[in-house]
Design a protein around this motif. Sequence first.
Motif, short mmCIF file in Angstrom:
data_model
loop_
_atom_site.label_atom_id
_atom_site.label_comp_id
_atom_site.label_asym_id
_atom_site.label_seq_id
_atom_site.Cartn_x
_atom_site.Cartn_y
_atom_site.Cartn_z
N TYR A 124 54.46 -38.32 66.08
CA TYR A 124 53.08 -38.39 65.60
C TYR A 124 52.67 -37.08 64.95
N MET A 125 53.10 -35.97 65.56
CA MET A 125 52.80 -34.66 64.98
C MET A 125 53.41 -34.53 63.60
N ILE A 126 54.69 -34.96 63.49
CA ILE A 126 55.37 -34.89 62.20
C ILE A 126 54.59 -35.70 61.16
N CYS A 127 54.16 -36.91 61.55
CA CYS A 127 53.42 -37.74 60.61
C CYS A 127 52.14 -37.05 60.18
N LEU A 128 51.42 -36.48 61.18
CA LEU A 128 50.17 -35.81 60.86
C LEU A 128 50.40 -34.64 59.90
N HIS A 129 51.38 -33.81 60.23
CA HIS A 129 51.64 -32.64 59.39
C HIS A 129 52.19 -33.03 58.03
N THR A 130 52.98 -34.11 57.99
CA THR A 130 53.47 -34.59 56.70
C THR A 130 52.29 -34.98 55.82
N ALA A 131 51.33 -35.68 56.42
CA ALA A 131 50.17 -36.09 55.63
C ALA A 131 49.42 -34.86 55.10
N ILE A 132 49.20 -33.88 55.99
CA ILE A 132 48.49 -32.67 55.56
C ILE A 132 49.28 -31.97 54.47
N HIS A 133 50.59 -31.85 54.67
CA HIS A 133 51.47 -31.16 53.74
C HIS A 133 51.42 -31.81 52.36
N ILE A 134 51.54 -33.16 52.35
CA ILE A 134 51.55 -33.87 51.07
C ILE A 134 50.21 -33.72 50.36
N ILE A 135 49.13 -33.90 51.11
CA ILE A 135 47.81 -33.82 50.48
C ILE A 135 47.60 -32.42 49.91
N ALA A 136 47.99 -31.39 50.67
CA ALA A 136 47.83 -30.02 50.18
C ALA A 136 48.62 -29.81 48.89
N HIS A 137 49.87 -30.28 48.87
CA HIS A 137 50.67 -30.09 47.67
C HIS A 137 50.16 -30.90 46.49
N LEU A 138 49.53 -32.05 46.78
CA LEU A 138 48.94 -32.83 45.68
C LEU A 138 47.86 -32.01 45.00
N PHE A 139 47.03 -31.38 45.82
CA PHE A 139 45.99 -30.53 45.24
C PHE A 139 46.62 -29.37 44.47
N ASN A 140 47.67 -28.76 45.09
CA ASN A 140 48.36 -27.65 44.43
C ASN A 140 48.82 -28.04 43.04
N PHE A 141 49.55 -29.15 42.98
CA PHE A 141 50.13 -29.56 41.71
C PHE A 141 49.06 -29.86 40.67
N ASP A 142 47.99 -30.46 41.15
CA ASP A 142 46.92 -30.75 40.20
C ASP A 142 46.37 -29.45 39.62
N ARG A 143 46.19 -28.45 40.48
CA ARG A 143 45.65 -27.18 39.98
C ARG A 143 46.65 -26.42 39.12
N TYR A 144 47.93 -26.49 39.50
CA TYR A 144 48.96 -25.88 38.65
C TYR A 144 48.89 -26.51 37.27
N SER A 145 48.75 -27.84 37.27
CA SER A 145 48.72 -28.56 36.01
C SER A 145 47.53 -28.15 35.16
N ARG A 146 46.37 -28.06 35.82
CA ARG A 146 45.20 -27.64 35.06
C ARG A 146 45.35 -26.21 34.55
N SER A 147 45.92 -25.34 35.40
CA SER A 147 46.11 -23.94 34.99
C SER A 147 47.03 -23.86 33.78
N ARG A 148 48.08 -24.68 33.80
CA ARG A 148 49.01 -24.68 32.68
C ARG A 148 48.33 -25.12 31.41
N GLN A 149 47.40 -26.07 31.54
CA GLN A 149 46.77 -26.60 30.34
C GLN A 149 45.56 -25.81 29.90
N ALA A 150 45.15 -24.83 30.71
CA ALA A 150 43.94 -24.06 30.35
C ALA A 150 44.22 -23.16 29.16
#
Lengths: 194, 485
Positions: B69-95
């Motif tokens: 259960y812990m792994i699932c919880l942390h996986t969810a947090i990890h994925i969501i955090a990286h989704l935000f990261n990638f989106d911001r990296y993408s915006r930064s690249r296009q700025a």
Amino acid sequence: MGQIEWAMWANEQALASGLILITGGIVATAGRFTQWYFGAYSIVAGVFVCLLEYPRGKRKKGSTMERWGQKYMTSVVKLFGPLTRNYYVRAVLHLLLSVPAGFLLATILGTACLAIASGIYLLAAVRGEQWTPIEPKPRERPQIGGTIKQPPTNPPPRPPAEARKKPSEEEAAAAGGPPGGPQANPIPVTDEVV
Amino acid sequence: MGNCMVNHWFSVLFLAVWLGLNIFLFVDAFLKYEKADRYYYTRKILGLCSRTLRKQLDHNLTFHKLVAYMICLHTAIHIIAHLFNFDRYSRSRQATDGSLASILSSLSHDEKKGGSWLNPIQFRNTTVEYVTFTSIAGLTGVIMTIALILMVTSATEFIRRSYFEVFWYTHHLFIFYILGLGIHGIGGIVRGQTEESINEGHPHKCAEYFEMWDDHDCHCRLPEFEGQPPESWKWILAPVILYICERILRFYRSQQKVVITKVVMHPSKVLELQMNKRGFSMEVGQYIFVNCPSISLLEWHPFTLTSAPEEDFFSIHIRAAGDWTENLIRAFEQQYSPIPRIEVDGPFGTASEDVFQYEVAVLVGAGIGVTPFASILKSIWYKFQCADHNLKTKKIYFYWICRETGAFSWFNDLLTSLEQEMEKLGKVGFLNYRLFLTGWDSNISVVGVFLCGPRTLAKSLRKCCHRYSSLDPRKVQFYFNKENF
């Protein structure tokens, strides 16, 4: 491995996929990612999949554990007859539903999981499984006074002798306990402290 | 709640420490990325991650689920955090606004010039999906997560109890999960500023002058970044090695020859197998895993040992409860074909070993669940035979609940000889047993139930009578008669 009903696992997988679609959709919409409207679609599709998959179908052999409160959705899902009974329909439906979510990174996991669920449903359909609703058992109304054939003729205290055919077993049903007193019990009864 | 704590204080303490460690590690990693200097520019573009910790214990299944259960919880947090990261990296690249983020993003990916980039998204028209599926981190992440989800959906209680094979075989996807986890960080996508670069121009001094980094007379130069080394292997190395050792040991043990010395068919479809294996030694109440290659190559099923350690063989009682057990019983029933080969792994320990630590023991067994207690009772019998009066146990209460009378015959002899032994030694009060029959044969069709007692008891007893009258397939009827006085 002969008795596996793949539809049961497909159902769990589809339910999980629905939740993943909803989560990914919320992240994409809340974060206003690029093309976030796919996220909005994902939320709607996820909710639909969850509602459809929530009522568990009846197993062919053995008893089925119902999900809490599933009887409300069972009555709705039942209404669509062959559309919800047939697993080929579900397999195709899930595959189609999963495609639009594949355009967005946040929801692509939901796509993959739902596609896998679709595949397992296809396997279930090929093996001839189908969704049967779990019906509540009709409760037999006890007739008042129907169980009393004749009033007891032997008022207590009375010996338990006639009822006992096998003295070597004890029965767990509560019987009128043999009271103490001056009467001779045909079978010696000892009261052991447990 | 109080009772629960008294009984399980060790588990509670362990869990508290484990959860505390998890929280500490999470916060520690979080603060590292939040505060440390080398991640100053990384923070300017984005967000963070977390880790999990694994260990093995005796209440292994419960702990395993908790870790999952812990792994699932942390996986969810990890994925969501990286989704935000990638989106911001993408915006930064296009700025194109010349902001700090856009300048940082334009740092070169060219290896010849040092490869000191920060933004993993190299070109303006690269999509985040492309980066996900072409980077090691992204690809292993997707594979791991799908493996994890399949493992979890096939491991729900309903699927496990109804279709064990689906759960068992799908759970072997963990191999992909662990492999993926080991190489997940190799690409070094999370970048921090190099030591050299920080010494030349600390971000606190240079960050505000980013527009002048290109000028030669600016005291600050372009910052340089390097990938962080992967760390997950440090966490999983020890458990993985332990696990591999255990599997090798179990495989070696299972290859030892098993000799079947006696086969007994009991009523109610119960098979008793008495066996011998070189180097096998057991304690009361332990269990073994049994495999029968002629029935299924890969399936191992656990059975409690019903023999006592003092005997020169070990035995198990198998009840027909599914495909594998039914096939096994049928195979042994064939009188003219050779006995199937059996492989044995174990023994493994369970709580019944502790029974002799208590002065009073209450043993409750339902149906075939009586097996560990059979082992215990037999062991007591042998101990009394050898006049071992050092037993801490002074009294044993044994409750055996069975569906059919035929079921009692399994240990009929054992119980009678135990009773005789107790009488001989004058220890009549030592063993008290109660046998309960919950089924009834079809010769009984009408049962009269009489009650003289309080009203609430009458209500529940009447409900029981109605319930068991209508549902029982053998059509037994209970007639409830309550008397009023």
